[in-house]
Design a protein around this motif. Structure first.
Motif, PDB file in Angstrom:
ATOM      1  N   SER A   1      34.763  48.130  54.081  1.00 35.18           N
ATOM      2  CA  SER A   1      36.210  48.296  54.168  1.00 35.18           C
ATOM      3  C   SER A   1      36.861  47.428  53.105  1.00 35.18           C
ATOM      4  O   SER A   1      36.212  46.577  52.497  1.00 35.18           O
ATOM      5  CB  SER A   1      36.725  47.921  55.560  1.00 35.18           C
ATOM      6  OG  SER A   1      36.457  46.557  55.835  1.00 35.18           O
ATOM      7  N   GLY A   2      38.156  47.669  52.908  1.00 33.49           N
ATOM      8  CA  GLY A   2      38.904  46.841  51.974  1.00 33.49           C
ATOM      9  C   GLY A   2      39.182  47.469  50.630  1.00 33.49           C
ATOM     10  O   GLY A   2      39.883  46.880  49.799  1.00 33.49           O
ATOM     11  N   GLY A   3      38.633  48.653  50.399  1.00 34.08           N
ATOM     12  CA  GLY A   3      38.909  49.325  49.138  1.00 34.08           C
ATOM     13  C   GLY A   3      40.340  49.843  49.090  1.00 34.08           C
ATOM     14  O   GLY A   3      41.069  49.802  50.079  1.00 34.08           O
ATOM     15  N   GLY A   4      40.732  50.314  47.924  1.00 34.63           N
ATOM     16  CA  GLY A   4      42.074  50.846  47.777  1.00 34.63           C
ATOM     17  C   GLY A   4      42.490  50.910  46.332  1.00 34.63           C
ATOM     18  O   GLY A   4      41.651  50.827  45.424  1.00 34.63           O
TER      19      GLY A   4
ATOM     20  N   LEU B   1      40.990  42.329  45.000  1.00 32.71           N
ATOM     21  CA  LEU B   1      40.679  42.953  46.284  1.00 32.71           C
ATOM     22  C   LEU B   1      39.515  42.195  46.905  1.00 32.71           C
ATOM     23  O   LEU B   1      38.668  41.649  46.180  1.00 32.71           O
ATOM     24  CB  LEU B   1      40.271  44.414  46.119  1.00 32.71           C
ATOM     25  CG  LEU B   1      41.345  45.478  45.934  1.00 32.71           C
ATOM     26  CD1 LEU B   1      40.679  46.840  45.705  1.00 32.71           C
ATOM     27  CD2 LEU B   1      42.268  45.543  47.134  1.00 32.71           C
ATOM     28  N   ARG B   2      39.462  42.192  48.231  1.00 30.70           N
ATOM     29  CA  ARG B   2      38.293  41.668  48.918  1.00 30.70           C
ATOM     30  C   ARG B   2      37.700  42.772  49.770  1.00 30.70           C
ATOM     31  O   ARG B   2      38.363  43.293  50.684  1.00 30.70           O
ATOM     32  CB  ARG B   2      38.628  40.461  49.793  1.00 30.70           C
ATOM     33  CG  ARG B   2      37.358  39.806  50.336  1.00 30.70           C
ATOM     34  CD  ARG B   2      37.621  38.547  51.128  1.00 30.70           C
ATOM     35  NE  ARG B   2      38.014  38.818  52.499  1.00 30.70           N
ATOM     36  CZ  ARG B   2      37.832  37.972  53.509  1.00 30.70           C
ATOM     37  NH1 ARG B   2      37.259  36.797  53.284  1.00 30.70           N
ATOM     38  NH2 ARG B   2      38.241  38.279  54.715  1.00 30.70           N
TER      39      ARG B   2
ATOM     40  N   ASN C   1      38.220  39.749  41.463  1.00 32.95           N
ATOM     41  CA  ASN C   1      39.398  39.256  40.761  1.00 32.95           C
ATOM     42  C   ASN C   1      39.457  39.834  39.355  1.00 32.95           C
ATOM     43  O   ASN C   1      38.459  40.330  38.831  1.00 32.95           O
ATOM     44  CB  ASN C   1      39.362  37.734  40.702  1.00 32.95           C
ATOM     45  CG  ASN C   1      39.290  37.092  42.073  1.00 32.95           C
ATOM     46  OD1 ASN C   1      39.975  37.502  43.009  1.00 32.95           O
ATOM     47  ND2 ASN C   1      38.453  36.078  42.193  1.00 32.95           N
ATOM     48  N   SER C   2      40.624  39.736  38.757  1.00 30.36           N
ATOM     49  CA  SER C   2      40.828  40.194  37.371  1.00 30.36           C
ATOM     50  C   SER C   2      40.296  41.607  37.166  1.00 30.36           C
ATOM     51  O   SER C   2      39.570  41.883  36.212  1.00 30.36           O
ATOM     52  CB  SER C   2      40.150  39.230  36.392  1.00 30.36           C
ATOM     53  OG  SER C   2      40.655  37.916  36.560  1.00 30.36           O
TER      54      SER C   2
END
Length: 124
Positions: free
Chosen positions: A7-10, A18-19, A84-85
């Motif tokens: 989970s956590g995509g987008g 994103l995490r 990150n980045s």
């Protein structure tokens, strides 16, 4: 048997973060090394990061070293990927995998269990 759910995509803008989370079922999660991979359209699945059973050892692909961080919480049966980045080149479906043994793993052949994947899209 281990079941993995990412989970956590987008959708995120370039430069953002994103995490991803990967929740595992089963009592043996803390015995397994874990990994994160990704697959972009038309490309082969790519290794990103690996973490040993305790979380004390990690390693990364050169393409994400210094930007991504893998971690795990064995009490929660969860492994994470902090990204990150981000750039548009990071757009892909991201998969977590459980290795079935303690040590780090770098190829998808080393992993026994796979999640269904979560889409990450980075806009420019």
């Amino acid at each position: 048997q281990v079941q993995l759910v990412e989970s956590g995509g987008g959708l995120v803008q370039a430069g953002g973060s994103l995490r991803l989370s990967c929740a595992a079922s089963g009592r043996t999660f803390s015995s397994y090394a874990m990994g994160w991979f990704r697959q972009a359209p038309g490309k082969e699945r790519e290794f990103l990061a690996t973490i040993n059973w305790s979380g004390g050892l990690t390693d990364y692909a050169n393409s994400v070293k210094g930007r991504f961080i893998i971690s795990r919480d064995n009490a929660k049966n969860t492994v994470y990927l902090q990204m990150n980045s981000l750039t548009p080149e990071d757009t892909a479906v991201y998969y977590c995998a459980a290795k079935g043994t303690y040590g780090l793993g770098y190829s998808d052949n080393a992993y026994k269990y796979w999640g269904q994947g979560t889409q990450v899209t980075v806009s420019s």
